[in-house]
Design an enzyme around this catalytic site. Sequence first.
Site, PDB file in Angstrom:
ATOM      1  N   GLU A   1      -6.891 -37.938  -3.443  1.00 30.88           N
ATOM      2  CA  GLU A   1      -6.433 -38.686  -2.812  1.00 30.88           C
ATOM      3  C   GLU A   1      -7.601 -40.232  -3.288  1.00 30.88           C
ATOM      4  O   GLU A   1      -8.968 -40.140  -2.525  1.00 30.88           O
ATOM      5  CB  GLU A   1      -7.006 -38.388  -1.107  1.00 30.88           C
ATOM      6  CG  GLU A   1      -6.351 -39.169  -0.275  1.00 30.88           C
ATOM      7  CD  GLU A   1      -6.609 -39.946   0.821  1.00 30.88           C
ATOM      8  OE1 GLU A   1      -6.238 -39.835   1.525  1.00 30.88           O
ATOM      9  OE2 GLU A   1      -8.215 -39.353   0.634  1.00 30.88           O
TER      10      GLU A   1
ATOM     11  N   ASP B   1     -10.168 -34.944  -1.066  1.00 35.53           N
ATOM     12  CA  ASP B   1      -9.777 -35.731   0.716  1.00 35.53           C
ATOM     13  C   ASP B   1     -10.991 -36.939   0.058  1.00 35.53           C
ATOM     14  O   ASP B   1     -11.918 -36.964   0.044  1.00 35.53           O
ATOM     15  CB  ASP B   1      -9.846 -34.942   1.937  1.00 35.53           C
ATOM     16  CG  ASP B   1     -10.268 -35.393   3.013  1.00 35.53           C
ATOM     17  OD1 ASP B   1      -8.944 -36.683   3.369  1.00 35.53           O
ATOM     18  OD2 ASP B   1     -11.399 -36.191   3.817  1.00 35.53           O
TER      19      ASP B   1
END
Length: 544
Positions: free
Chosen positions: A275, A216
């Site tokens: 990401e 993330d």
Amino acid sequence: MTENAFDAAATNGSGDDRWWRSAVIYQVYVRSFADGDGDGVGDLPGIRDRLPYLAQLGVDALWITPFYRSPMADFGYDVADHRAVDPIFGTLDDARSLIDEAHGHGLRIILDLVPNHTSDRHAWFLGALEAAPGSRERERYVFRDGSGADGSLPPNDWESVFGGPAWTRVPDGQWYLHLFAPEQPDLNWENPEVHAEFEGVLRFWLDLGVDGFRVDVAHGMVKADGLPDVGHAGQVAMLGRRVLPYFDQDGVHDIHRSWRRLLNSYPGGRIGVAEAWAPTPERLARYVRPDELHQAFNFHYLTAPWDARAKGEVIEESLRTAALVGAPTTWVLSNHDVKRHVTRYGGGDLGLRRARAAALLMLALPGSAYVYQGEELGLAEVLDLPAEYLRDPQRGRDSESGRDGCRVPLPWSGEEPPFGFGPGDRSWLPLPEHWRDLTVERQSADPDSMLSLYRRALSVRRRHPALGDGPLRRLEAPPGTLAFVREPESGEGRSLACAVNMGDRSVRIPVNGPVLLTSGRVGDDDERLVLPPDTALWWERPVR
């Protein structure tokens, strides 16, 4: 054991360590996938119960969003303990069982890793609030004195992705950085303790058998020296368009290199997926250099409009820049942070036709594809959720940016909400009544449904030698149409061609081989097929 099961040796190093280069990875938003205990919230037992569905769908791996212990200020992306399962999702034994049972179905497991920040309830941050400025505890986070004569102004002009300043003041007068919600304080990645902690977290889950991590905010963690001002308001609009002093800094690549070394020390092809929002495909490719992570989400493709020229340019540029570093390209249409693509592509019947065509286009492209739960059912964004359910912290930025509508639970069976989501009659977000026509149960019985299309496409992709990783060659195509051919890397067998009509009128496509799959009805005109607007076609042809 299902037909797509891989040998158990794959997780012990003797299987295909390059599986990820052509994998189809299914994103499970854990709160909304399946509820195992009837409390209205999806959980790990619910995922376990639905593993046969995912194996039958034909995907290769699951990416599961965070299920760690969390106060849920950002629905799990505010982690209080990276080594514990939140009770709302189950137990650590449930996680172990899920990993083992998924492997038994031939499915690999990728977990979310949240390294940019923790929860404000994390033991480290609670200790930092109790400690004095300059202490060891505060050095784990980004604490600074304020600006202005009395320190009452934030240290700089950085803005939170969720709206407002990226700084919150604590009672002793210092400020801490949070690029997202105030409940998500940013970690200080200049501190060796932070590096050591996350190496331990990675090892903990790798030892339990997970096959990789989706990282993330992989473009975060490292901040520019001196924390300089951006000099502009509206900084969210710059994300993915320019380098900011708190995103896409060069120092993040040292972190990813260290994690790649760690992943490589485990057998079985364990992977890291970034990401990462980067302003250019070239900068994005840096995250997947041979000594960094294995994949990066291709948001340039996700955000490209439904237009043959625009899609074609993004495809060519993505393939070109990935090839520079020897990485596979990834393709994604939706995820838990953006409006579902049925809605983005026009909604209603138009959006659904385009989504069907987009599925065949994506699954024919070289590299790895990501499927967000529910796209295989043709789910659209739920735009009329009652106000009391709108709890996404991103709505602090503006009321239209909330992500609640793409996170509505899946409809499984039955005639009334929540359509078999769990054994009870509750769901944490309400399901629309009209989704009774979109349940897995109903679509499984309909050969023309979106689910049937995905199952057929994934079955062809799995067994056809021209699909997955490998080269792509563009074909001449009528205006508004994108066409290309995939040829087997071995040079033997038949190639697979794909054409998708993104224009506003039917086109004639010369098809010199058997048709494998279409996203909608096509016509026949002598030796050419008539491809209507918003329709895609797969056919076989001899290798050139």
